[in-house]
Design a protein around this motif. Structure first.
Motif, PDB file in Angstrom:
ATOM      1  N   UNK A 174      10.827  -6.426   7.357  1.00 12.30           N
ATOM      2  CA  UNK A 174       9.878  -7.404   6.150  1.00 12.30           C
ATOM      3  C   UNK A 174      10.472  -8.420   5.878  1.00 12.30           C
ATOM      4  N   UNK A 175      11.673  -8.513   5.557  1.00 16.31           N
ATOM      5  CA  UNK A 175      12.637  -9.992   5.239  1.00 16.31           C
ATOM      6  C   UNK A 175      12.315 -10.825   6.335  1.00 16.31           C
ATOM      7  N   UNK A 224       0.788  -1.197   0.137  1.00 16.35           N
ATOM      8  CA  UNK A 224       0.184   0.001  -0.006  1.00 16.35           C
ATOM      9  C   UNK A 224       0.856   0.935   0.064  1.00 16.35           C
ATOM     10  N   UNK A 225       0.425   2.420  -0.465  1.00 16.04           N
ATOM     11  CA  UNK A 225       1.233   3.652  -0.464  1.00 16.04           C
ATOM     12  C   UNK A 225       0.629   4.336   0.704  1.00 16.04           C
ATOM     13  N   UNK A 226       1.640   4.950   1.667  1.00 15.16           N
ATOM     14  CA  UNK A 226       1.451   5.693   2.677  1.00 15.16           C
ATOM     15  C   UNK A 226       0.691   6.898   2.472  1.00 15.16           C
ATOM     16  N   UNK A 227       0.729   7.219   1.239  1.00 16.17           N
ATOM     17  CA  UNK A 227       0.228   8.698   0.705  1.00 16.17           C
ATOM     18  C   UNK A 227      -1.178   8.249   0.377  1.00 16.17           C
ATOM     19  N   UNK A 228      -1.625   7.501  -0.629  1.00 15.29           N
ATOM     20  CA  UNK A 228      -3.058   7.033  -1.112  1.00 15.29           C
ATOM     21  C   UNK A 228      -3.674   6.447  -0.170  1.00 15.29           C
ATOM     22  N   UNK A 229      -3.013   5.341   0.595  1.00 14.95           N
ATOM     23  CA  UNK A 229      -3.682   4.194   1.293  1.00 14.95           C
ATOM     24  C   UNK A 229      -4.434   3.303   0.746  1.00 14.95           C
ATOM     25  N   UNK A 281      -9.252 -16.894   0.055  1.00 13.17           N
ATOM     26  CA  UNK A 281      -8.549 -18.070  -0.492  1.00 13.17           C
ATOM     27  C   UNK A 281      -7.593 -18.475   0.870  1.00 13.17           C
ATOM     28  N   UNK A 282      -7.565 -17.971   1.803  1.00 16.41           N
ATOM     29  CA  UNK A 282      -6.817 -18.268   3.188  1.00 16.41           C
ATOM     30  C   UNK A 282      -5.177 -18.054   2.713  1.00 16.41           C
ATOM     31  N   UNK A 283      -4.944 -17.312   1.743  1.00 18.29           N
ATOM     32  CA  UNK A 283      -3.391 -17.262   1.595  1.00 18.29           C
ATOM     33  C   UNK A 283      -2.810 -16.288   2.497  1.00 18.29           C
ATOM     34  N   UNK A 284      -1.792 -16.725   3.375  1.00 18.95           N
ATOM     35  CA  UNK A 284      -1.296 -15.992   4.363  1.00 18.95           C
ATOM     36  C   UNK A 284      -0.768 -14.431   3.573  1.00 18.95           C
ATOM     37  N   UNK A 285      -0.810 -13.610   4.336  1.00 19.39           N
ATOM     38  CA  UNK A 285      -0.389 -12.172   3.835  1.00 19.39           C
ATOM     39  C   UNK A 285       0.108 -11.357   4.756  1.00 19.39           C
ATOM     40  N   UNK A 286       1.277 -10.580   4.330  1.00 16.51           N
ATOM     41  CA  UNK A 286       1.982  -9.335   5.195  1.00 16.51           C
ATOM     42  C   UNK A 286       1.486  -8.166   4.325  1.00 16.51           C
ATOM     43  N   UNK A 287       1.228  -7.153   5.095  1.00 14.81           N
ATOM     44  CA  UNK A 287       1.025  -6.167   4.504  1.00 14.81           C
ATOM     45  C   UNK A 287       2.154  -5.167   4.544  1.00 14.81           C
ATOM     46  N   UNK A 288       2.531  -4.366   3.511  1.00 16.71           N
ATOM     47  CA  UNK A 288       3.775  -3.616   3.572  1.00 16.71           C
ATOM     48  C   UNK A 288       3.336  -2.024   3.136  1.00 16.71           C
ATOM     49  N   UNK A 289       3.286  -0.852   4.139  1.00 16.43           N
ATOM     50  CA  UNK A 289       3.025   0.221   3.839  1.00 16.43           C
ATOM     51  C   UNK A 289       4.016   0.893   3.355  1.00 16.43           C
ATOM     52  N   UNK A 290       4.048   1.266   1.939  1.00 18.02           N
ATOM     53  CA  UNK A 290       5.353   1.753   1.387  1.00 18.02           C
ATOM     54  C   UNK A 290       5.222   3.389   1.288  1.00 18.02           C
ATOM     55  N   UNK A 291       6.524   4.026   0.921  1.00 18.77           N
ATOM     56  CA  UNK A 291       6.410   5.380   0.457  1.00 18.77           C
ATOM     57  C   UNK A 291       6.589   6.209   1.587  1.00 18.77           C
ATOM     58  N   UNK A 292       6.998   5.890   2.752  1.00 20.13           N
ATOM     59  CA  UNK A 292       7.033   6.618   3.985  1.00 20.13           C
ATOM     60  C   UNK A 292       7.870   7.912   3.728  1.00 20.13           C
ATOM     61  N   UNK A 293       8.833   7.933   2.618  1.00 16.01           N
ATOM     62  CA  UNK A 293       9.502   8.991   2.295  1.00 16.01           C
ATOM     63  C   UNK A 293       8.928  10.180   1.681  1.00 16.01           C
ATOM     64  N   UNK A 294       7.773   9.833   1.106  1.00 18.20           N
ATOM     65  CA  UNK A 294       6.825  11.009   0.244  1.00 18.20           C
ATOM     66  C   UNK A 294       6.245  11.866   1.108  1.00 18.20           C
ATOM     67  N   UNK A 295       6.128  13.007   0.681  1.00 14.10           N
ATOM     68  CA  UNK A 295       5.312  14.048   1.316  1.00 14.10           C
ATOM     69  C   UNK A 295       3.617  13.714   1.293  1.00 14.10           C
ATOM     70  N   UNK A 296       3.098  13.920   2.476  1.00 11.81           N
ATOM     71  CA  UNK A 296       1.840  13.452   2.627  1.00 11.81           C
ATOM     72  C   UNK A 296       1.680  12.046   3.213  1.00 11.81           C
ATOM     73  N   UNK A 297       2.822  11.421   3.533  1.00 10.03           N
ATOM     74  CA  UNK A 297       2.492  10.073   4.155  1.00 10.03           C
ATOM     75  C   UNK A 297       2.135  10.169   5.337  1.00 10.03           C
TER      76      UNK A 297
END
Length: 639
Positions: free
Chosen positions: A220-221, A99-104, A119-135
């Protein structure tokens, strides 16, 4: 080593491919980071991908993470290429949703997460673009819990109290045990309990960072390595695998991307493919960022297999799980025409090859009009098809205006029969059929009211196959969905031979007789039953400033949309309802002017509804069994 087949998923422009580059760079697979804007990324290899800065085809690349070999699958984010994502989901062990930390949370994010959870697929969420203005990571996390999953939990750092609350919500047994002996739950045990819930697809850890700067990537890794479950490795089991991608080698040979769920495959081995078999001539597996030749491949891995005549979705060996039916079908179509009339033949061949790679292209050829149409999810696909045909096949093409793909539903019950040896039946076969409506989503159901042993099984099978093929074009030319076809009459002439032993077709029934007669009987029964044409509908969620509700309502009315609920809160109006699929592009185009640029609309396929007014028709591509004279002229060359 263990194998983890990991998908990277996102709404377009959330930074999915940039995250893939960062993971590969951190693992030492690439020496420097590629750029989506510069067209230098590892996984976007098509010329159009580099030119547009979007992922079009799912790409596979491998890297080591501790004692886990990760096969990373970078999938498209643009909704026009959801079919590529659909195929990838069928082979995944786990996923990272970006996900984008700006657009959400965006429209495609919701569609993807809803499917992953189902589907029951295991999921990790990564909120990206913390370096962007408006994050705003706090706002995005609140959106995640409200719109994607209530079982989200922040992981960098991990809050033990938050973990306890989540586990207690998900598992009453944990709650009872924790209240009895809270001191027994050390941080390591809590993490182990959380890992189980992540593997079950019930808990969803959330990480924050930036793919560009590398912030949050180490956390995340660590989550990928320790929280997501590795693929099953039943190497000694029966062979079972699915083809999720097909490409062509420079010499034209097919290369199949296959995920093996059990068993193993070796070079020069013959493997079962549906009703036949194929011989594997070469195998490549993914290691350290590239595909390397191998003599064999076992369960849990992804490999490239050469020598097999396959299409996307085909199974090797026994069917276990696959990619079909995860997302909505394409609802748009366009006619593709060659710039040079002499290219009609080469164009049809080229489109047939593209359909091998993407079955949802839905290739349809009209012999009478000499036109070929393809199915679409959106307008961007036109550009991709046009560029692919030009770059790979040297063909210039144009497109007609995009139209909606409707369907037909059976209205009532109808029956018809033609008896062997009785006019006007010219075929050596008796076929009687009854047609009626089926339950929604049931597809075409074929049943027997005749004894299975009353004639050879191959004849019964011929009728069943022809029924399903014929119903691709109903009374109005659209595919007929969800109906029950029952065989009520059957009869045939047994094999006859002359005195010297030669087979006499004029006195003996063949499967061809049943294939030729069935369309006439089926269409007669369908005409008696009647059909109604339905158009595809999308569910929409529209948000706009409350003071623009009037223009927005007018815009929706003009688009034949039906708002079901309207809620106004903090100066923002949110409307939910249904809209014809063909009108969504129109609303997206005019919404900014109606809302001063502040309106947004998310849409998703929501089934079909009867068309209001005159039913649209589509030209037929078969021999038209609705017109007996025309049909017999094609089939028998006589009436």
């Amino acid at each position: 080593m263990k194998n983890l087949n990991l998908g990277i998923l996102a709404h377009v422009d959330a930074g999915k491919t940039s995250l893939t580059e960062r993971l590969l760079h951190t693992a030492g697979i690439i020496g420097e980071l590629g750029s989506v804007d510069d067209g230098s990324t590892q996984t976007d290899t098509l010329a159009l991908e580099r030119a547009r800065g979007i992922t079009i085809k799912a790409a596979v690349v491998s890297f080591a993470l501790g004692d886990v070999t990760v096969n990373l699958i970078d999938t498209p984010g643009h909704p026009d290429f959801i079919a590529e994502v659909e195929r990838a989901l069928g082979v995944l062990d786990g996923a990272v949703l970006v996900l984008s930390a700006v657009e959400g949370v965006q429209a495609q994010t919701r569609v993807l997460m809803r499917t992953l959870r189902r589907l029951g697929i295991p999921v990790l969420l990564f909120v990206n673009k913390l370096d962007r203005r408006g994050a705003d990571p706090g706002r995005v996390f609140r959106e995640v819990t409200a719109k994607l999953t209530p079982s989200a939990i922040t992981m960098d750092p991990m809050d033990l109290d938050q973990v306890i609350d989540l586990l207690a919500t998900l598992d009453e047994g944990f709650l009872t045990e924790y209240l009895t002996a809270p001191d027994a739950f050390t941080p390591s045990r809590l993490r182990a309990e959380l890992t189980v819930k992540v593997a079950e697809g019930l808990a969803h850890p959330v990480y924050f960072g930036s793919a560009i700067t590398g912030a949050g990537i180490d956390a995340l890794r660590e989550g990928i390595e320790n929280l997501l479950p590795a693929g099953e490795s039943a190497v000694d089991g029966p062979l079972s695998g699915t083809v999720f991608k097909v490409e062509r080698a420079p010499g034209g040979e097919k290369i199949a991307y296959v995920r093996l769920f059990s068993g193993s495959v070796s070079v020069r081995e013959k493997v079962p493919l549906g009703d036949g078999e194929g011989k594997v001539t070469a195998i490549s597996v993914f290691e350290n960022g590239s595909a390397v030749p191998s003599g064999s491949v076992g369960a849990g891995r992804i490999a490239k297999l050469s020598g097999l005549d396959v299409r996307v979705g085909d199974m090797l060996g026994a069917r276990t799980r696959g990619w079909e039916g995860l997302f909505s079908p394409p609802t748009l179509a366009t006619v593709v025409s060659p710039v040079r009339p002499s290219d009609r033949g080469p164009l049809h061949q080229a489109l047939t090859r593209l359909a091998e790679q993407d079955p949802l292209i839905g290739l349809r050829h009209d012999e009478v009009r000499q036109e070929t149409s393809v199915s679409l999810y959106g307008e961007v696909q036109k550009e991709v098809i046009q560029a692919t045909l030009a770059d790979e096949y040297g063909l210039g093409v144009t497109f007609s205006e995009t139209t909606t793909i409707c369907v037909e539903h059976v209205s009532g019950t109808g029956s018809a029969a033609e008896l062997i040896g009785k006019a006007p039946n010219p075929f050596l076969a008796t076929v009687g059929l009854r047609v009626g409506p089926g339950s929604p989503g049931s597809g075409i159901s074929f049943r027997l009211e005749v004894e299975l042993g009353s004639m050879p099984y191959s004849f019964v099978k011929a009728v069943e196959e022809t029924v399903k093929e014929t119903l691709r074009e109903g009374l109005h030319g659209w595919e007929v969905l969800d109906c029950v076809v029952t065989m009520t009459h059957s009869g045939y002439y047994a094999r006859q031979s002359h005195a010297h032993g030669t087979f006499d077709k004029s006195m003996s029934s063949t499967a061809g007789d049943f294939r030729d007669l069935t369309p006439l009987v089926l269409m007669a029964a369908l005409r008696e039953a009647g059909t109604t044409v339905h158009e595809p509908m999308h569910r929409f969620v529209l948000q706009a400033p409350a003071d623009t509700l009037g223009p927005v309502t007018t815009l929706l009315a003009q688009a034949r949309a039906v708002p079901r609920t309207t809620v106004t809160k903090a100066g923002t109006a949110e409307l939910e309802g249904e809209i014809p699929a063909v009108k969504t592009h129109e609303v997206h185009r005019f919404l900014p002017s109606a809302t001063r640029g502040d309106g947004t609309m998310e849409t998703a396929f929501h089934g079909y509804r009867p068309v209001r007014g005159a039913a649209p028709t589509r030209s037929r591509t078969d021999h038209n069994p609705l017109n007996r004279k025309e049909y017999l002229l094609h089939v028998l060359r006589r009436v």
